[in-house]
Write a protein that holds these residues in place. Sequence first.
Motif, PDB file in Angstrom:
ATOM      1  N   GLY A   6       0.668  -1.092   0.128  1.00  0.00           N
ATOM      2  CA  GLY A   6      -0.191  -0.067  -0.097  1.00  0.00           C
ATOM      3  C   GLY A   6       0.737   1.155  -0.024  1.00  0.00           C
ATOM      4  N   ILE A   7       2.350   1.257   0.218  1.00  0.00           N
ATOM      5  CA  ILE A   7       2.977   2.401   0.123  1.00  0.00           C
ATOM      6  C   ILE A   7       3.974   2.403  -0.819  1.00  0.00           C
ATOM      7  CG2 ILE A   7       4.569   3.699   1.680  1.00  0.00           C
ATOM      8  CD1 ILE A   7       2.849   2.748   4.149  1.00  0.00           C
ATOM      9  N   GLY A   8       4.983   1.197  -0.831  1.00  0.00           N
ATOM     10  CA  GLY A   8       6.054   1.090  -1.525  1.00  0.00           C
ATOM     11  C   GLY A   8       5.666   0.474  -2.918  1.00  0.00           C
ATOM     12  N   PRO A   9       6.498   0.387  -3.925  1.00  0.00           N
ATOM     13  CA  PRO A   9       6.462  -0.221  -5.031  1.00  0.00           C
ATOM     14  C   PRO A   9       5.843  -1.605  -4.917  1.00  0.00           C
ATOM     15  CG  PRO A   9       8.741  -0.343  -4.845  1.00  0.00           C
ATOM     16  CD  PRO A   9       8.145   0.268  -3.730  1.00  0.00           C
ATOM     17  N   PHE A  62      -2.401  -5.943   8.323  1.00  0.00           N
ATOM     18  CA  PHE A  62      -0.998  -6.452   7.995  1.00  0.00           C
ATOM     19  C   PHE A  62      -0.448  -5.937   6.655  1.00  0.00           C
ATOM     20  CE2 PHE A  62      -3.258 -10.206   9.744  1.00  0.00           C
ATOM     21  CZ  PHE A  62      -2.661 -10.092  11.120  1.00  0.00           C
ATOM     22  N   MET A  63      -1.317  -5.151   5.801  1.00  0.00           N
ATOM     23  CA  MET A  63      -1.054  -4.452   4.683  1.00  0.00           C
ATOM     24  C   MET A  63      -0.535  -5.446   3.530  1.00  0.00           C
ATOM     25  SD  MET A  63      -1.791  -1.506   5.665  1.00  0.00           S
ATOM     26  CE  MET A  63      -1.192  -0.478   4.163  1.00  0.00           C
ATOM     27  N   HIS A  64      -0.990  -6.582   3.407  1.00  0.00           N
ATOM     28  CA  HIS A  64      -0.775  -7.399   2.497  1.00  0.00           C
ATOM     29  C   HIS A  64      -1.873  -7.280   1.278  1.00  0.00           C
ATOM     30  CE1 HIS A  64       0.940 -10.218   5.775  1.00  0.00           C
ATOM     31  NE2 HIS A  64       1.810  -9.294   5.330  1.00  0.00           N
ATOM     32  N   MET A  65      -1.736  -6.121   0.632  1.00  0.00           N
ATOM     33  CA  MET A  65      -2.809  -5.569  -0.430  1.00  0.00           C
ATOM     34  C   MET A  65      -3.001  -6.856  -1.503  1.00  0.00           C
ATOM     35  SD  MET A  65      -4.406  -2.984   0.595  1.00  0.00           S
ATOM     36  CE  MET A  65      -4.024  -1.602   1.865  1.00  0.00           C
TER      37      MET A  65
END
Length: 301
Positions: free
Chosen positions: A44-47, A262-265
């Motif tokens: 959700g933030i990085g590439p 967990f931000m596992h998009m």
Amino acid sequence: MASWRNRDTRAAYLFILPWLVGFALLTAGPMIASFVLSFTNYDGIGPTKNVGFDNYRQLFDDPSVATSMMNTLVFTALRVPLSMALALALAMLLLRVTRGSGFFRTVFYLPVMTPSVAVGILFLLLFNGNVGVINRALEFVGITGPSWTTDGSWVKPGLVLTTLWALGGTVVIYLAALKNVPQELYEASELDGAGRWTSFVNVTLPQISGALFFTLIVNTIASLQTFTEAYTAFYGTANTQTYSSDAALFYVVYLFQQAFQFMHMGYASALSWLLFLVILVITLVQARLSKRFVYYEGEAR
């Protein structure tokens, strides 16, 4: 005449343009984006990092996927037939009401307007094993109530009973369908010596089968996507460790955790597409079976 048709066509497209724009931006666009993300590792933030089918392979190795899917299917199997049966019973009672029918329709429909978060909190107030209203009422008649929020066997039945609070929309649909059943069919059935139950099975149910099928589809899809009530009751409180989180781990709850906790998009996107396929298959099966049971007036049999 052709110019009038063209002008009407342009006006029609102009009227549906807001819906088309909304569908493209809020439905089709996010679906395409989630499908692309399902093949990536994205926080959700990085590439984004392309991982191929790894997310989909992980679905079959993750035990929480099977647990959450089974919880969701059991909840759906309990809620859908129970809500439809209760809504039909209430609609038939309302059909017999002559005075104040509008008031009772409003009363039954008002809970639909209640926010789902409030329903989740209501679950804790009603079904708390120690001080809940339900168990207190059962104690009054000499029955020891179960631990609705900590016993895994009772978590889903308790949530089902709570969600029945908002079945007013289904009641209204059934009431409208019942009012459209021709009275002469009941008169003919009575002349043939049929009782109330026989008339209900052979006249009422076939005549409202279209409404039953519609609510079956809608309620099934809604139940498979249940989230707010379970999350509010079991994951949105400060003392979640006191509750049976495994029994309340519904599929969309687990999807939400993967995406926003967990931000596992990428993995969450794969989870969402698996749910889409499950809903699609169940809906197609229901549509296939409906050809045997759904009666449409004027349709050749």
